[in-house]
Scaffold this active site. Structure first.
Site: not given
Ligand code: DX5
Ligand code: ZN
Length: 218
Positions: A8, A33, A35, A37, A66, A68, A137, A175
């Site tokens: 990630s 990956h 993320d 948000m 991903h 969110m 998750m 994840d």
């Molecule tokens: C959390 C993200 C993850 C995050 C994982 O909301 O969706 O992808 O980056 O990070 P670690 O591996 O540090 O939990």
């Molecule tokens: Zn993620």
């Protein structure tokens, strides 16, 4: 079979994004990956299209995006244009999930469904055949570096059975809080893709850490 590893980028050093991406290019990582948000679906804001396009300029591996965010259907085409190879939307954020999955596939991207820790896998019964991937998750979404939720193992087992019983081709991605201790059992239960953020980027040797995850035994 060896798992796919998706580090990630959220946990990388954003001030040195080019060299972080080049490190991942050299590594045994399969995907990057990404993320996204929005500060509404999750209580945090990460980054958007300009940063994703910057990652895409240097990345030589597929981008696993991903989302969110609320109302993800509004932005599917834009994420595809920014370089997404897989687009995963949250079950909890989609009123018309079936339609959104078709919308993702129509762009040529693979379509994933993400489930929060509290969301039951059984809710996917009528849509699992339309998904290319399910992201479970294993922490509450919004932040890297959180503690892995043990109930995830049980969810993988139920999901695996559902996939088989509905003749789905969906693969299973995990994840949140993934590390070398939980990776073997995650794979034994049926995980196909492991996302790892802080475990990779805060390790002394990220290349070796990725290689170790890739060779986790199941
Ligand atoms: C959390 C993200 C993850 C995050 C994982 O909301 O969706 O992808 O980056 O990070 P670690 O591996 O540090 O939990
Ligand atoms: Zn993620």
């Amino acid at each position: 079979m060896k798992p796919l590893i998706a580090p990630s980028v959220l946990a990388s050093d954003f001030a040195n994004l080019q060299s972080e991406v080049e490190m991942l290019n050299k590594s045994q990582a399969d995907w990057l990956h990404i993320d996204i948000m929005d500060g509404r679906f999750v209580p945090n804001i990460s980054f958007g299209f300009p940063v994703m396009e910057a990652i895409r300029r240097y990345a030589q591996k597929p981008l696993d995006v991903h989302l969110m965010i609320v109302e993800p259907a509004q932005y599917i085409e834009q994420f595809r244009a920014a370089g997404a190879d897989t687009i995963t939307v949250h079950y909890e954020a989609c009123t018309h999930l079936h339609r959104t999955l078709q919308q993702i596939k129509a762009t040529g991207a693979k379509a994933g469904i993400a489930l929060n820790p509290h969301t039951s896998v059984q809710l996917l019964e009528d849509v699992i055949a339309d998904a290319d991937m399910v992201l479970l998750m294993s922490v509450n979404p919004g932040f890297g570096g959180q503690k892995f939720i043990e109930n995830t193992y049980r969810k993988i087992e139920i999901l695996k059975n559902l996939i088989i019983s509905r003749n789905s081709k969906a693969i299973i991605e995990i994840d949140g809080g993934v590390n070398q201790h939980n990776a073997p059992l995650l794979l034994e239960k049926g995980a196909d893709v492991l996302v790892a953020g802080s475990f990779v980027f805060s390790s002394a040797d990220p290349l070796q850490t990725i290689a170790d995850l890739k060779s986790s035994a199941n």
